[in-house]
Design a protein around this motif. Structure first.
Motif, PDB file in Angstrom:
ATOM      1  N   LYS A 157       0.827  -1.199   0.000  1.00 15.84           N
ATOM      2  CA  LYS A 157       0.000   0.000   0.000  1.00 15.84           C
ATOM      3  C   LYS A 157       0.867   1.257   0.000  1.00 15.84           C
ATOM      4  CE  LYS A 157      -4.183  -1.903   0.781  1.00 15.84           C
ATOM      5  NZ  LYS A 157      -4.622  -2.655   1.964  1.00 15.84           N
ATOM      6  N   LYS A 158       0.331   2.296  -0.614  1.00 11.79           N
ATOM      7  CA  LYS A 158       0.993   3.602  -0.539  1.00 11.79           C
ATOM      8  C   LYS A 158       0.209   4.430   0.473  1.00 11.79           C
ATOM      9  CE  LYS A 158       3.005   2.701  -4.758  1.00 11.79           C
ATOM     10  NZ  LYS A 158       2.630   1.287  -4.704  1.00 11.79           N
ATOM     11  N   VAL A 159       0.873   4.873   1.519  1.00 11.10           N
ATOM     12  CA  VAL A 159       0.143   5.563   2.585  1.00 11.10           C
ATOM     13  C   VAL A 159       0.674   6.980   2.783  1.00 11.10           C
ATOM     14  CG1 VAL A 159      -0.405   3.425   3.792  1.00 11.10           C
ATOM     15  CG2 VAL A 159       1.711   4.620   4.345  1.00 11.10           C
ATOM     16  N   ARG A 160      -0.169   7.853   3.289  1.00  6.13           N
ATOM     17  CA  ARG A 160       0.238   9.234   3.583  1.00  6.13           C
ATOM     18  C   ARG A 160      -0.323   9.656   4.942  1.00  6.13           C
ATOM     19  NH1 ARG A 160       1.063  11.158  -1.750  1.00  6.13           N
ATOM     20  NH2 ARG A 160       1.459  13.220  -0.916  1.00  6.13           N
ATOM     21  N   PRO A 161       0.036   8.967   5.998  1.00  4.79           N
ATOM     22  CA  PRO A 161      -0.533   9.328   7.295  1.00  4.79           C
ATOM     23  C   PRO A 161       0.082  10.629   7.815  1.00  4.79           C
ATOM     24  CG  PRO A 161       1.156   7.696   7.609  1.00  4.79           C
ATOM     25  CD  PRO A 161       1.017   7.899   6.111  1.00  4.79           C
ATOM     26  N   ALA A 162      -0.546  11.156   8.867  1.00  3.01           N
ATOM     27  CA  ALA A 162       0.028  12.333   9.512  1.00  3.01           C
ATOM     28  C   ALA A 162       1.344  11.949  10.176  1.00  3.01           C
ATOM     29  CB  ALA A 162      -0.943  12.893  10.531  1.00  3.01           C
ATOM     30  N   ILE A 163       1.350  10.767  10.806  1.00  2.73           N
ATOM     31  CA  ILE A 163       2.596  10.300  11.415  1.00  2.73           C
ATOM     32  C   ILE A 163       2.832   8.840  11.049  1.00  2.73           C
ATOM     33  CG2 ILE A 163       3.875   9.903  13.554  1.00  2.73           C
ATOM     34  CD1 ILE A 163       2.379  12.104  14.851  1.00  2.73           C
ATOM     35  N   TYR A 164       4.026   8.569  10.611  1.00  5.94           N
ATOM     36  CA  TYR A 164       4.457   7.194  10.362  1.00  5.94           C
ATOM     37  C   TYR A 164       5.556   6.879  11.356  1.00  5.94           C
ATOM     38  CZ  TYR A 164       7.366   3.600   8.163  1.00  5.94           C
ATOM     39  OH  TYR A 164       8.132   2.495   7.934  1.00  5.94           O
ATOM     40  N   VAL A 165       5.389   5.798  12.089  1.00  7.07           N
ATOM     41  CA  VAL A 165       6.444   5.381  13.006  1.00  7.07           C
ATOM     42  C   VAL A 165       7.019   4.061  12.511  1.00  7.07           C
ATOM     43  CG1 VAL A 165       7.032   4.950  15.416  1.00  7.07           C
ATOM     44  CG2 VAL A 165       5.031   6.340  14.869  1.00  7.07           C
ATOM     45  N   LYS A 222       3.399  12.773   6.510  1.00 10.88           N
ATOM     46  CA  LYS A 222       3.725  14.137   6.929  1.00 10.88           C
ATOM     47  C   LYS A 222       4.930  14.136   7.857  1.00 10.88           C
ATOM     48  CE  LYS A 222      -0.012  16.536   5.418  1.00 10.88           C
ATOM     49  NZ  LYS A 222      -1.034  15.464   5.235  1.00 10.88           N
ATOM     50  N   ILE A 223       4.849  13.300   8.889  1.00  7.98           N
ATOM     51  CA  ILE A 223       5.977  13.223   9.825  1.00  7.98           C
ATOM     52  C   ILE A 223       6.430  11.771   9.907  1.00  7.98           C
ATOM     53  CG2 ILE A 223       6.698  13.511  12.231  1.00  7.98           C
ATOM     54  CD1 ILE A 223       4.619  15.717  12.474  1.00  7.98           C
ATOM     55  N   VAL A 224       7.731  11.574   9.855  1.00  9.67           N
ATOM     56  CA  VAL A 224       8.257  10.205   9.947  1.00  9.67           C
ATOM     57  C   VAL A 224       9.124  10.084  11.190  1.00  9.67           C
ATOM     58  CG1 VAL A 224       9.745   8.479   8.884  1.00  9.67           C
ATOM     59  CG2 VAL A 224       8.232   9.870   7.463  1.00  9.67           C
ATOM     60  N   SER A 236      13.686  10.405   7.755  1.00  9.82           N
ATOM     61  CA  SER A 236      12.900  10.635   8.967  1.00  9.82           C
ATOM     62  C   SER A 236      12.982  12.076   9.438  1.00  9.82           C
ATOM     63  CB  SER A 236      13.384   9.769  10.132  1.00  9.82           C
ATOM     64  OG  SER A 236      13.638   8.491   9.715  1.00  9.82           O
ATOM     65  N   ASP A 237      11.984  12.455  10.214  1.00 10.89           N
ATOM     66  CA  ASP A 237      12.048  13.723  10.924  1.00 10.89           C
ATOM     67  C   ASP A 237      12.677  13.504  12.289  1.00 10.89           C
ATOM     68  OD1 ASP A 237      10.532  15.568   9.100  1.00 10.89           O
ATOM     69  OD2 ASP A 237       9.145  13.895   9.268  1.00 10.89           O
TER      70      ASP A 237
END
Ligand SMILES: Cc1cc2nc3c(=O)[nH]c(=O)nc-3n(C[C@H](O)[C@H](O)[C@H](O)COP(=O)(O)OP(=O)(O)OC[C@H]3O[C@@H](n4cnc5c(N)ncnc54)[C@H](O)[C@@H]3O)c2cc1C
Ligand code: SF4
Ligand code: SF4
Lengths: 670, 296, 247
Positions: free
Chosen positions: B233-241, B259-261, B276-277
């Motif tokens: 899947k291609k995802v675009r969450p607000a935060i990916y951990v 948005k934030i990794v 990553s951020d």
């Protein structure tokens, strides 16, 4: 003429007619049905060479030595026996020998006699292989046909020997016309030997024995003649021509002219060329191709033999129908994709060329598979979901990755590399073509960096194209999207011409193959080197020197051949010589060089999930593990990606490393 | 100033009320569930709509309330329903509108707002006389107030649209494409049982769990519908951990839009840190419990 | 028979939008335009409806001459007619909707199909605005569209559940991404699309009022890349970010 002559004459006329009629039919099919023309060059020298090597010397068969020897003997036996048979019928009908006693006749009878014995042994051996040892590649296929043919061949030899032995035992009396009566014993050694084993038959039986043998022999030959073109033994006639006509560009599918053509790729049997028809006619169902197919080996249903054979059956059936109903070709010719050839099988192919390499009769499976993929992609827009993403990315970002193309050269930042997109007027001698994978994939960027280090050390004045470099089109081409490939190739060719680029090095065999072999058709002549060739030369020319591995090192190297470097471009030695330049701790894996097992990534598979069966890359890693290799050296970013992934997912991280040739050298530069 | 605030979602409704109650008087509008759950966040009144909610009828209702209550500005949560309603409302009222705001301040009748633009790459700061705003989720924490709102039931005008049936969402199967926070596990977990150590974190952040290819395909620790990447899947969450994920390009292809990794990996040189951020270098089994503890 | 108008949005390719490192402003000039992904799904759905029920698909795109490549893509998928409205360069949804509505009014249609929210500006307001401007009911966020006689039935995908809703046509249908998988057009259709004429209609510039831009700048460069080896510092930072995100 007596009754026997008349009957034999009638029989042989019918058989010969039936034989040629069938040949006529299938040749008619091959000429009238195809809408496409093969790419043919005269190339006489090569043709004669491969004809001698692969037909008369049976060269390709010896890749499987046991079967190879068996087949070669059978083949040579057939040729001499053919001469004998002509004489047999000639003498029966016209009552005098065609080859009147003399040196020629001596040679023929001598070899025939020897081969009769060998071929009978051969037949028994073949039967044992097929039904006793149950060799895998023969299983599940036309057992009846194989048995029938073996019986025919066996009987032919057997009856000949019966007649010859009877003669040698002096029992034939007046029927000696079909044998070399009175010939010295050394001319018929097998028969002579048999006279010691076989007791003399009572003379009252001789009449019956002889005539039974005679008629079985004659009828056997006629049946054989009728049966051959209607069975897989058609290859006896088709294969030599197929070898003679082989295109020499087996790996490259036919070009498409989008302005003119309207049917793309291969959908039904009209979309192949007459040369392809010879391929179909030549297939013997031997299964060598499928036996060596990485997809098939790992539990996928793809079988290159079935693909060839299925189309052949379709040609036979639809050809027959078309000869009757020529008005409605669209009714007669139905697509071969879906049924009998599964779409998923077409997508399983890694275009590794193992099948083509193995096929003794020089059938080109790969361009056909690509042509059927083209049919799906270009006519119907059908492709696996991941490939649709691949196409979208190549179209929008000029690479398989959805990454900003202006960052393509970023890996070279701080490495002091001439980037022609930033510095258009720079001076340079060689272009280093990086390729998409090494440009964007962090693991593979190390290859680009290592190549850079080596070239710099050797003082090579090189440049990269940076953001002006675009995907060569290879992933699109092998996935059937020729339209997109064409677009990419044109853009790159434009750049090559504008920048007057001539000499190119690349570390990617896929780019290498495209640039070297396939860009010609678009009007650029490039001098292209794979980095393995180039580095090898730098070492032998002493432009760089490489620190030898200390003798106490426990490191053990092996080399994994890339299909696009090896089978596609026959580069097997350079990589091995490079490794040899610093160590002798080297061992080959189970399958290597021309028989090497693919990593699973070619044919666009690097961008598809492999869900059917097990993973090809895992199988390869197991082979490396079996010889306890601690470093598997690769020469291709695709192989690197697949094997590095396999090494990790099969938990071999601690004992095994995957390194590109450039990396092992860059680390050992002195 | 007087604000009318609508959301069918209790969380969004209480967040918006909390955020706006400092800036003026707030009248809340919700459906039965959201209005009752958001009735103690400081709204003056809370209207509770009975029955079906469809954008055309909600728009009418809000317009009526706007007039009746003497409202200055309307705020709708940026949900599927909220955005549609806002569009209709702005045309029917002939009023200016600013979408997706995550910050607002007033100078007289002039509103100064901020919102994401270019897919989240930039922030637009705008000044307007807009009367209608859609509010992106999470504009503030929801903090209860001591004032209880009076709840008034009412029904919405009839919609042109007929509802034929309702189908509950399939509860099994993954919903990672729509998740706000994704906790993605990699081979670094070492064993399937490791998932038990990650679950508390997933629950604490109300996220969805996902995995790299080895985790989903090779080892089947998670279902294949939870694979992120080139072939997943291609995802675009607000935060990916990313936990124990090395960050190979095939994986990055599926989460680059996040948005934030945040990445947790014991290897300082793991490529994921380049993407990553926030990166934490260390053993995931020691780090995760500490994060969970701090979160609760 | 259903006649469908499909609205196509073009936008700058977000992967290629860079941020000026001094001003922090986006550099949008010269960034190639791509078709907004939902629009591709919308065209696909319109063409599928046409293939199922017969009728005509008209595509409308706000753009300029350079947009013809995008329109040709729609042709290749199967759109019958294409209109590029040239001259509108605003990003104010109210104006966008007005320009579109005035064009839609001129064309006979049963359905107007468009994406429910675009990936660049993310407003999600156009479907509702069009519905009000055209006075046609909005069936929003469709995961499935069916036509029965003169009615259209849609499965509306919501956050909590899905509902099946129906209205008489004409109506506006906004679609969600899961409605279909856009096809790869056959090459013959791509070639034919290249030869097909596109109507370009110039309009006078629309000046937007009411909203003034104060700034448009990036809060940060790509990734922050803050890597902590000291957990006493790192964990609190991460927890803060997570808490912020959970709101
Ligand atoms: C054709 C193809 C398609 C692919 N498609 C996808 C795809 O769609 N999605 C995908 O994800 N991959 C895909 N891959 C696989 C990809 O190349 C990588 O192999 C994979 O993503 C690696 O997964 P990983 O990061 O979980 O494992 P690894 O690369 O093994 O990384 C594990 C990481 O965990 C860290 N670690 C180990 N123990 C600990 C610990 N105790 N605490 C903290 N950290 C620890 C390690 O340092 C390491 O960095 C594909 C590969 C190919 C060839
Ligand atoms: S090219 Fe390789 S994968 Fe494809 S059919 Fe031949 S052997 Fe199999
Ligand atoms: S294609 Fe070649 S290798 Fe394969 S079965 Fe036929 S003859 Fe044998």
């Amino acid at each position: 003429m007596n009754l026997v002559s008349v009957l034999v004459l009638a029989g042989i006329i019918i058989a010969v007619f039936a034989f040629f009629y069938k040949l006529y039919e299938i040749l008619w099919d091959a000429v009238k049905i195809p809408l496409k023309k093969p790419r043919m060059k005269l190339d006489l020298g090569r043709r004669i060479y491969i004809l001698i090597r692969n037909v008369f010397l049976q060269g390709k068969l010896f890749k499987d030595p046991f079967a190879g020897i068996m087949h070669a003997l059978m083949f040579w036996g057939f040729i001499v026996f053919g001469a004998y048979s002509i004489d047999f019928f000639y003498v029966t009908i016209f009552a005098h020998q065609l080859f009147s006693p003399g040196i020629l006749s001596d040679i023929i009878f001598f070899t025939v006699n020897i081969f009769a014995g060998i071929v009978i042994a051969d037949v028994i051996y073949a039967a044992v292989r097929r039904w006793g040892l149950k060799i895998k590649r023969y299983q599940g296929f036309n057992g009846f046909e194989a048995a029938f043919i073996l019986v025919l061949i066996g009987l032919l030899m057997f009856t000949y020997l019966v007649m010859s032995v009877l003669d040698m035992q002096g029992l034939l009396g007046g029927y000696t016309f079909v044998v070399r009566s009175g010939a010295p014993h050394y001319l018929e050694p097998i028969s002579y030997a048999l006279t010691y084993v076989i007791p003399k038959a009572p003379s009252s039986y001789v009449y019956y024995i002889f005539w039974s043998a005679f008629w079985i022999h004659a009828l056997d030959f006629m049946v054989f003649l009728i049966y051959i073109p209607r069975s897989k033994h058609l290859h006896l006639f088709a294969a030599p021509f197929n070898v003679l006509f082989s295109t020499g560009t087996q790996a490259t599918p036919l070009p498409i002219d989008f302005e003119k053509e309207t049917r793309f790729g291969a959908t039904d049997i009209r979309d192949f060329t007459w040369k392809d028809y010879f391929d179909f006619y030549s297939c013997t169902e031997c299964g060598r191709c499928t036996d060596n197919c990485p997809a098939n080996m790992t539990g996928k249903t793809l079988s290159p033999r079935d693909i060839i054979w299925d189309i052949r059956e379709t040609v036979m059936a639809q050809g027959k129908e078309y000869r009757k109903n020529r008005e409605n070709p669209d009714e007669v010719f139905k697509t071969v994709i879906g049924d009998p050839i599964l779409e998923k099988d077409l997508w399983s192919c890694t275009t590794c060329m193992a099948c083509v390499e193995q096929c003794p009769v020089m059938i080109d499976h790969v361009p056909k598979i690509i042509d059927m993929r083209r049919s799906l992609v270009l006519n119907q827009g059908k492709a696996p979901k991941e490939s649709l993403d691949l196409f979208r990315n190549i179209e929008s970002y000029a690479s398989p990755y959805a990454i900003d193309p202006s960052t393509r050269g970023d890996w070279a930042e701080n490495l002091d590399v001439v980037d022609l997109s930033k510095n258009p007027d720079a001076n340079y001698d060689v272009l280093y073509w990086v390729g998409c994978v090494a440009s964007y994939d962090r693991r593979n960027q190390d290859i680009a960096k290592s190549v850079t280090k080596i070239l710099k050390k050797a003082g090579v004045n090189f440049a990269i194209l940076g953001s002006m470099e675009k995907c060569t089109g290879d992933p699109a081409r092998r996935t059937g999207n020729e339209y997109l490939a064409d677009m990419m190739i044109r853009q790159n060719v434009e750049t090559f011409k504008e920048k007057k680029i001539h000499k190119v090095i690349t570390a990617c065999p896929h780019c290498f193959n495209s640039l070297k072999n396939e860009y010609k058709e678009y009007g650029v002549e490039l001098e292209v080197y794979h980095h393995s060739e180039y580095i090898n030369r730098l070492i032998s020319d002493k432009k760089i020197s490489v620190k030898a591995l200390t003798s106490d090192s426990s490191e053990k190297y092996t080399y994994h051949d890339s299909c696009y470097l090896g089978r596609y471009n026959k580069i097997y030695d350079a990589p091995r010589e490079i490794i040899g330049s610093f160590t002798e701790n080297f061992q080959e894996m189970e399958k290597n060089k021309s028989k090497a097992l693919c990593c699973g990534a070619g044919g666009g598979r690097l961008w598809m999930q492999e869900t059917e069966g097990t993973m090809v890359s895992h199988k390869r890693i197991e082979m490396a593990d079996k010889i306890n290799a601690s470093t598997v050296v690769t020469a291709c970013p695709y192989c690197m990606t697949m094997l590095d992934d396999a090494r990790k997912t099969t938990n071999r991280e601690d004992k095994m490393n995957i390194q590109d040739l450039s990396e092992v050298i860059a680390k050992r530069l002195e | 100033m007087k604000f009318l605030v609508f959301s069918e979602n209790a969380g969004s409704l209480s967040q918006m009320i909390t955020y706006l109650r400092e800036k003026g008087e707030v009248i809340g509008v919700g459906v039965e569930k959201s209005s009752s759950e958001a009735a103690n966040f400081g709204a003056l009144r809370m209207y509770s709509i009975k029955g079906d909610i469809l954008s055309d009828s909600i728009a009418k209702l809000l317009e009526e309330l706007f007039k009746k209550e003497g409202i200055d500005n309307i705020f709708l949560s940026s949900s599927i329903l909220g955005r549609e309603t806002a569009g209709i409302l702005s045309v029917s009222m002939g009023a200016g509108i600013v979408p997706e705001i995550n910050e607002i301040s007033f100078e007289g009748s002039k509103a100064r707002t901020k919102r994401f633009y270019l897919g989240g790459k930039t922030v637009l700061e705008e000044e307007s006389q807009a009367k209608i705003f859609t509010v992106s989720p999470g504009i503030s924490d929801a903090i209860k107030s001591d004032k209880n709102s009076e709840v008034i039931s009412l029904s919405a005008p009839v919609s042109k649209i007929k509802i034929l049936s309702r189908q509950p969402k399939k509860s099994e199967g993954s919903n990672i494409e729509n998740a706000k926070i994704i906790v993605c596990i990699g081979r670094g977990l070492g064993k399937k049982e490791g998932i038990e150590s990650v679950k508390p974190l997933v629950e604490a952040v109300h996220g969805e769990i996902a995995g790299s290819r080895p985790v989903c395909l090779d080892y089947q620790w998670l279902g294949e519908d939870r694979q992120i990447g080139l072939s997943g899947k291609k995802v675009r969450p607000a935060i990916y951990v990313g936990i124990g994920v090395s960050g190979q390009i095939q994986h990055i292809a599926g989460m680059r839009g996040s948005k934030i990794v945040i990445a947790i990996n014991k290897d300082k040189t793991a490529p994921i840190f380049e993407e990553s951020d926030y990166g934490l270098v260390g053993d995931l089994y020691q780090i995760i419990p500490k994060i969970v503890e701090k979160l609760s | 028979m259903v006649d469908v108008i499909v609205l196509i949005k073009q936008m700058p390719d977000l992967e290629q939008v860079k941020i000026d490192s001094n001003t922090r402003e986006p550099i949008v000039k010269n960034v190639p335009k791509t078709v907004e992904i939902l629009s591709e799904h919308a065209v696909e759905e319109a063409v599928r409806l046409k293939e199922k029920y017969k009728g005509k698909v008209t595509a409308i795109l706000l753009g300029n001459e350079q947009s013809s490549a995008i329109m040709k893509k729609a042709f290749a998928i199967g759109a019958d007619e294409g209109i590029i409205i040239d001259g509108y360069e605003e990003h104010n949804p109210a104006n966008t909707a007005r320009v579109l509505a005035s064009k839609i009014k001129e064309i006979k249609h049963d359905l107007v199909i468009l994406g429910n929210q675009s990936a660049d500006s993310i407003t999600g307001l156009i479907p509702g605005m069009l519905s009000a401007l055209l006075n046609e009911p909005l069936l929003g966020n469709a995961g499935k569209i069916e036509v029965t006689g003169t009615n259209v039935k849609v499965t509306r995908i919501l956050e909590e559940d899905n509902i099946e809703i129906e209205v008489p046509m004409p109506s506006i249908v906004s679609i969600s991404q899961e409605i279909n998988e856009p096809r790869l057009p056959p090459v013959m259709q791509i070639m034919a699309a290249g030869r097909k004429p596109i109507k370009t209609e110039k309009i006078a510039p629309v000046i937007s009022k009411g909203v003034t831009l104060v700034s448009n700048s990036a809060p940060r460069s790509e990734r922050k890349k803050l890597v902590f080896e000291d957990m006493d510092k790192g964990i609190p930072e991460v927890v803060k970010v997570l808490k912020e995100g959970m709101k």
